[in-house]
Each structure stands twice: as C-alpha cells, then as structure tokens.
Scaffold this active site. Structure first.
Site: not given
Ligand code: DGL
Length: 292
Positions: A7-8, A40, A70-71, A171, A205-207
């Site tokens: 993930d990011s 994102g 990460c989407n 974050e 979004c996984t966050h």
């Molecule tokens: N967890 C990422 C997602 O699912 C976050 C993307 C980001 O870094 O903005 O999209």
C-alpha cells in the site's frame, strides 16, 4: 515464497490483518510507501512508477504473489503492470477493486451505490467501469439461464465521492480527532446530497476503515450498509489460492510477517500498532534506486 502486500502507507494493514485472520499459516511481507503517501492526489505516471518500484522490490524479496492493497494503485497501475511489466509464470499481482465489485451488486436493495475513494481512484472511473462489467455479466447469465427472464436488466446508479483529505488525516494519526468529524461530515453530506437514495456505501480506499466509527456515527438511523474491503479481499485470496494449487504449494508456511516501510522504521512501528492492534517491528527500505 512469501505473499507480498503493498500500500502507499498504512491503509493496506486493514487488508493484511483480515488476510492473516483468514489465512494465518502463510508468510507475508508488508510494504508501505509511507514516505511518498498519499498516492491518491498524484498523476497516473507517478502512481504507476511508484507501484512498479514496490512490486519489483517485493519480487526481489522472494514474493511470487503480490496484493496491491491500495485502490489507487489497483485503479491506476495494476492493469499496466499485469500487461507489460511482469511474467505471469514468475509473478502474479492482484488488486482490491475486482474482489469488491464482485460482491457489491448482491448487497444493494435498490441499486443505489456510493463509492468513497481517493481523487485518483475516482478519476480513473475503475469502480464504475468494473461494476458495469459485473452487471453486464450478471444480466447475461440471467438471460442465458432462463430465456423467459431475458427482459430483466439489473441497473445500478453509482455515485462517486472523492475524499482527498481523509488519507492525509489518517497518515497523520488524526482519524480520532474532532477535526476528522468535520471532514467525514463534509464528504458524506456531499455524497448523500448528490444521491439521497444510496443504500450501499463502499469504502473504496483501504485507509478508510480507520474512519469507520465516525462514518457509522454519521450514518446512524439511515438504512445504509457500509462495505469495507478487508474480508472481501481475504476471501478472494483464499479462493485464488484454491484455484491455483501450483502457487499455493510454493507459498512458505511459517505464519510470519515482515513489515517494510520507506519512512522511518520506528515511526511506522508506532503507527502500525494502532492499525492492527498488535506490536510491529518495521524495517526501513528505499525504493527510489530501483530500475523499471
Ligand atoms: N490506501 C490507498 C487506497 O486504497 C490510499 C491511497 C493514497 O495514498 O492516497 O486508495
């Protein structure tokens, strides 16, 4: 061989923890590109390059199967990487959008779906395109199975809402703060103003599961089902391993997990604990030097 989860930043941990609950026996490597998050709001080219670097890094660590948890990376980079950058006999890379989209149509009662996601995921239209494909496949199945029902045509009304400030809040460890309430309300107000009939809300979004308590509080009393991706992705991975015994056989089974981050290791360890509710010892890595 280990299963890589990328993930990011911290968001992929919400997926990893569900995968490890469902499939505890395997060895995993988690990689968070925290130093360069959020993705994102970045361009296609940058997201693609960063994601490819992460994939190459995990491959060099012995992963033959990698989940883009990460989407944004799934929406912007997955297809190009699958089609141009990897040899499927040596490496498989999977995303999180497809497993989500496969389930969503069966959960909505009135066909009105809301997608909350990063600006990158929203602008890619990946959810809209994938859901349309999914519906077309379902409609085709229905008309094939029963010709008399061929006039039935299930339709979805999909409304996307980008939430550019949710990932930076999370974050920064501010997802519990009063400030987060304001931003949760801002984007949900906007989404429900655009479609008040939404009955199914996808956290794309996984966050975002970190904001789930605040999202649920906002939605209290409204007949809306909220969908987080963790279990869906875990089930889909279990199914994938069942269908690919040649890959499953190669997976080492020590029940371990290494945590890698492009940020400072102690910072990741402290924050990751909040996401997965257990102590984490992270290692710092650098991705920039990697060739395409
Ligand atoms: N967890 C990422 C997602 O699912 C976050 C993307 C980001 O870094 O903005 O999209």
């Amino acid at each position: 061989m280990k299963i890589g989860v990328f993930d990011s930043g911290y968001g992929g941990l919400t997926i990893l923890s569900k995968i490890r609950e469902r499939l505890p026996g395997y060895d995993y490597i988690y990689l968070g590109d925290n130093a360069r998050a959020p993705y994102g709001t970045r361009s296609f080219q940058v997201i693609y390059e960063y994601t490819l670097q992460a994939v190459r890094y995990l491959q060099a660590q012995g992963c033959r199967l990698i989940i883009l948890a990460c989407n944004t990376a799934s929406a912007k980079a997955l297809r190009t990487i699958q089609q141009h950058d990897i040899d499927p006999d040596r490496l498989r890379v999977l995303g999180v959008i497809r497993p989500t989209v496969e389930v969503v149509p069966s959960l909505t009662r009135n066909g009105h779906i809301g997608i909350l996601a990063t600006p990158g995921t929203v602008s890619s239209e990946s959810y809209v395109i994938e859901l349309q494909h999914q519906m077309a496949a379902m409609n085709e199945k229905i008309s094939t199975v029963n010709c008399q029902l061929s006039t039935i045509n299930y339709q979805l009304s999909i409304t996307q809402q980008s939430c550019p400030l949710w990932v930076p809040l999370i974050e920064a460890g501010e997802h519990d703060s009063d400030g987060a309430d304001w931003f949760v309300k801002k984007y949900l107000d906007e989404l429900l103003r655009r479609d008040p009939l939404i009955d199914t809300l996808v956290l794309g979004c996984t966050h975002y599961p970190l904001l789930l308590p605040k999202i649920k509080e906002y939605l209290q009393g409204k007949p809306i089902t909220v969908i987080s991706q963790g279990e869906l992705v875990a089930n889909s991975l279990a199914d994938y391993l069942n269908r690919h015994p040649e890959i499953e056989r190669d997976c080492s089974k020590g029940g371990t997990c290494r945590y890698l981050t492009t940020e400072a290791a102690d910072r990741f360890s402290d924050s990751a604990r909040i996401f997965i509710n257990q102590p984490v010892t992270a290692e710092h890595v650098s991705l920039e030097h990697l060739e395409k």
